[in-house]
Design an enzyme around this catalytic site. Sequence first.
Site, PDB file in Angstrom:
ATOM      1  N   ASN A  87       0.777  -1.234   0.000  1.00  0.00           N
ATOM      2  CA  ASN A  87       0.000   0.000   0.000  1.00  0.00           C
ATOM      3  C   ASN A  87       0.810   1.286   0.000  1.00  0.00           C
ATOM      4  O   ASN A  87       0.329   2.309  -0.472  1.00  0.00           O
ATOM      5  CB  ASN A  87      -0.943   0.018   1.213  1.00  0.00           C
ATOM      6  N   TYR A  88       2.020   1.249   0.577  1.00  0.00           N
ATOM      7  CA  TYR A  88       2.725   2.516   0.786  1.00  0.00           C
ATOM      8  C   TYR A  88       4.051   2.648   0.057  1.00  0.00           C
ATOM      9  O   TYR A  88       4.437   3.751  -0.315  1.00  0.00           O
ATOM     10  CB  TYR A  88       2.932   2.740   2.292  1.00  0.00           C
ATOM     11  N   ILE A  89       4.781   1.568  -0.135  1.00  0.00           N
ATOM     12  CA  ILE A  89       6.044   1.648  -0.870  1.00  0.00           C
ATOM     13  C   ILE A  89       5.737   1.527  -2.361  1.00  0.00           C
ATOM     14  O   ILE A  89       5.069   0.587  -2.791  1.00  0.00           O
ATOM     15  CB  ILE A  89       7.015   0.525  -0.443  1.00  0.00           C
TER      16      ILE A  89
END
Length: 900
Positions: free
Chosen positions: A857-859
């Site tokens: 989701n974030y990297i």
Amino acid sequence: MANHPHFTVKSADRISKKTDQAMDKQIPSNGHVEPGISIRMGPVEDMDVDAPHTNGNVNGKRKSRGSIPNGKTYKDASSSDEDDKPLSKRRRTSQQTKKPKEDSESELSDVPLKARKPPKATAHQIGESSDSDIPLGQKLVKEKAAIEKAAAKEAQAIRKKEKAAGSKRKPKVESESEDDIPLAKKKKQPAKKATNGVKKVESDSDVPLKKKAAPAPKKAKAKVEAATPAKKGKAKAKEEETEQDREAEDEEEEYRWWEDPAKGDGTKKWTTLEHSGVVFPPEYEPLPRHVKLIYDGVPVTLQKDAEEVATFYGSMLNSTHNVENPTFNKNFFDDFTAILDKTGHGKDKDGKTVKIKKFEKCDFKPIFEWFDTERAKKKALPAAEKKALKAEKDAAEALYMYCMWDGRKQKVGNFRVEPPGLFRGRGEHPKTGKVKKRVLPEQITINIGKEAKVPEPPAGHRWKEVKHDQEGTWLAMWQENINGAYKYVMLAANSDIKGQSDYKKFEKARELKKHIDRIRKDYKQDMKSDKMADRQRATAIYLIDQFALRAGNEKGDDEADTVGCCSLKYQHVTLKPPNTVIFDFLGKDSIRFYDEVQVDQQVFKNLKIFKKPPKGENDDIFDRLTTAALNKHLNSYMAGLTAKVFRTYNASWTMARLLKDMKSTGTIPEKVKDYNNANREVAILCNHKRTVAAGHAGSIEKMQEKINGLRYQVWRTKQMMIDVDSKIKKKKGAEYFERPEDLDDDWVKQHQESLIEEQRQKITKKFEKDNEKAKADGEKEMKPKELEERLAVVEELAAKYKKENKTGKVEAEGKGPTVEKLEGNVDKLNQRIETMKIQMEDKDNNKEVALGTSKINYIDPRLTVVFSKKFNVPIERFFSKTLREKFDWAIKSVDEDWEF
């Protein structure tokens, strides 16, 4: 006793110098300012609450939560991810009643809950030696400071480069050092809005993607082809499905939309759209006559609809997390009795009405036992029969799996309408246990092209509405009855539309790196503002940026009482001088979030001011700030910037910095561990943490047992070397041949028994599988005597172990065993042991860190692809097949030199 009204206490409009100075005297300074760092790991799930009002939970003590319910929907529109909900649709919280606070109460009287604290972060979790002279907290603080410094330098370099290249920004009347002036304090011009309210922003990539015109897609057929019925079982269905997948993949190769970023920037998402609608769950099949609900000892017959609701509960008695939850049981029985009132309750064997009034008198066991037997029968079906049933199902659904979107075949992600059942919810949802009603065609709105054929609804039914919404990316939608949330049928994760959504999300985070230094400079300056609203906003942005807190929105009475940064209340924050803040609240999905963090000294002072008496329990900390105001302020720096972009930016930027300096060598497992170490550090620095899974200890124990089994094989192999050459013991020394101390006689005996049983089960299963195949092919089945003959090797193995234990000698195995061959076997076994140790250590280090959350989701997935290509590690080691489809654009669009 009458309820007292809740007196909302609001902070003063301005902060006087006198108040500021008084706070400075009360709080001892640590002499320097540090970037935010977490001391402990959160969120946590277990919570033993002393008082019913703690953490904003007004329903009394919360039960320990074991795991997220597995009753997932394909798209949970009732998710508590508040950032995705339109501001206009959010509701204000009704304030809880409480007595006015006593004036004598101490400003720092709030005491943390008596609860199990999460463990502190360890050196091993970031791949460091535990005997390092530098404490982990200090190391992480220094590393975070270096990463932020690099970010500021990068932002200035990007702006300088854009200016040199003749940036299209309109010049302002300004000094040469305009970049150093806080952006939020400059005179702002209202951004020109597109139809959808978001200003288009070009990508800021230093290395632009190749501008390559996308070739025209193949001319597609006018309608979605219907699948041929599976006359030859699974093989035929699989062949057709594979062919469809192959066609879609071929077209994907042709159309590389990520090389044309402008595609899809407008509000019109499609020109032509054809699809086959949705698949409804099967109708309810009544229970056999002998299976009844028992009420107060009497078997009762229920009307069909009431019986169906009874089966929802009866079939899940093994889900103790739910059926032992008082809220779940109460909500279920309220809905159950409502339908019983409509259908006339139950009838006994003589046809007399039995009124079902008390949950405690209901016995659902006969229903559970019937469902349990049916599940066991299904599980025990021969493999061939299971395949045939799956092939039949796949063939029936093949028509719905794809749609034609602007003439291109696209996979549909969730074409099945969710079946009726009991709502599980996440965390401690107040509506858990309520009945999810069956969705009828009359509730469903279809979205399709004007020229396309509208799918036929089931016989005797009609669609609620048919729309031609070219700005929507949904194919069908309906409103569920629990939370009134809308459910949508969307395209699959690997489709162009979904891929573009992910691509834009990460490009938005890449754009933030251009402004991050000014944003941080501004909020550090505004944290000292004498205007309360500015100081609260700056402090909130600091917490969101440094600790990845969600923005948060207030909830209505019927919603889960979850909290984010802007909705933190007095009791959710505990201050521990000189600069430690303890957060303790129900976060996303009603999971308890507990974290101890070290903050900037000014932030600590501000939070103390925001909690200043007469504020007390249930009063807002950020009472002069809303999520809307926060995001509006952030939007002044960059179009489309909201609080949640910081999570993506911080994770991706941190990973990019770590990868830049990484030197990964060794085997594939060692390189994967290097990647996981970097990912773990990102998760710790960006505060993406989780509770240790309930089964983690057992999982580690199993891995250790496998390693011990290999160590035992090493010892046996060495004993075989002595059997081949008795002089080898003297040459290598007796110590080389000693059995590890922890593998004592009792362990050896138990391990041998497990190996014998494992082989027995393996042979038996193979025999049964061969018989199933013979039966399916119309051949004669083998007799039980064949199984007995096959099991003879098990008896031989048992006899061999018995002899070894008695004599203490191990006879060499294999054809022509030599010392050299056996030494080679020892080396191979030792290599396997080392690999498994690395994997076990990696798994144990990951137990408190949400690596999956960070990675997915974030990297930016392109960073994972860079690592894969740079260090020659197969991408399959990082992304599953589903994720490889989802991030296909990332895998195909970058090389090892790409930079975030």
